[in-house]
Motif scaffolding. Structure first.
Motif, PDB file in Angstrom:
ATOM      1  N   ASN A  27       0.822  -0.900   0.167  1.00 34.26           N
ATOM      2  CA  ASN A  27       0.005  -0.092   0.567  1.00 34.26           C
ATOM      3  C   ASN A  27       0.962   0.972   0.366  1.00 34.26           C
ATOM      4  N   ASP A  33      -1.245   4.022 -12.168  1.00 34.13           N
ATOM      5  CA  ASP A  33      -2.492   3.310 -12.273  1.00 34.13           C
ATOM      6  C   ASP A  33      -3.250   2.945 -11.015  1.00 34.13           C
ATOM      7  N   ARG A  34      -3.789   2.020 -11.095  1.00 37.50           N
ATOM      8  CA  ARG A  34      -4.388   1.312  -9.899  1.00 37.50           C
ATOM      9  C   ARG A  34      -3.413  -0.153  -9.221  1.00 37.50           C
ATOM     10  N   THR A  36      -3.033  -2.715  -8.394  1.00 34.46           N
ATOM     11  CA  THR A  36      -2.832  -4.468  -9.059  1.00 34.46           C
ATOM     12  C   THR A  36      -2.521  -5.828  -9.053  1.00 34.46           C
ATOM     13  N   ASN A  39      -0.086  -5.107 -11.665  1.00 35.59           N
ATOM     14  CA  ASN A  39       1.262  -3.948 -11.172  1.00 35.59           C
ATOM     15  C   ASN A  39       2.174  -3.566 -10.446  1.00 35.59           C
TER      16      ASN A  39
END
Length: 108
Positions: A27, A33-34, A36, A39
């Motif tokens: 986190n 980007d999101r 995921t 990622n």
């Protein structure tokens, strides 16, 4: 130095307990980007981290894309953060060997 990205299901407190390890809670990864699994995978690969996880999702990504990054898949069940830290400390020598091995991608 052991460099790990801790998956979202692993407490960020592990970073404080294992202060001599470089642990980046997922986190805390800042991406455009999101965030995921893919990622996180790419970030780990591009920044020389291994991934510490309870999830088999990263193992499936490794089946698709090979390694790096390397995966340390914890199969401990529901245990507290101190227990995880104690386990990792007790396995530190083996983890270092795993991370330096060219032919291994997942350690369970």
């Amino acid at each position: 130095m052991i460099r790990l990205i801790a998956d979202e299901n692993i407490s960020w407190r592990l970073k404080k307990i294992l202060s001599d390890w470089e642990i980046l809670p997922s986190n805390e990864i800042k991406l455009n980007d999101r965030l995921t699994d893919l990622n996180i995978w790419r970030f780990a690969k591009n920044n020389d981290y291994a991934i510490l996880t309870f999830d088999e999702d990263f193992c499936e990504l490794q089946n698709l894309y090979s390694f790096p990054p390397k995966i340390i898949w914890l199969r401990t069940g529901n245990v507290n953060t101190q227990t995880i830290a104690d386990l990792l400390n007790s396995l530190q020598k083996g983890i270092l060997q795993f991370l330096s091995a060219d032919d291994l991608g997942i350690d369970i």
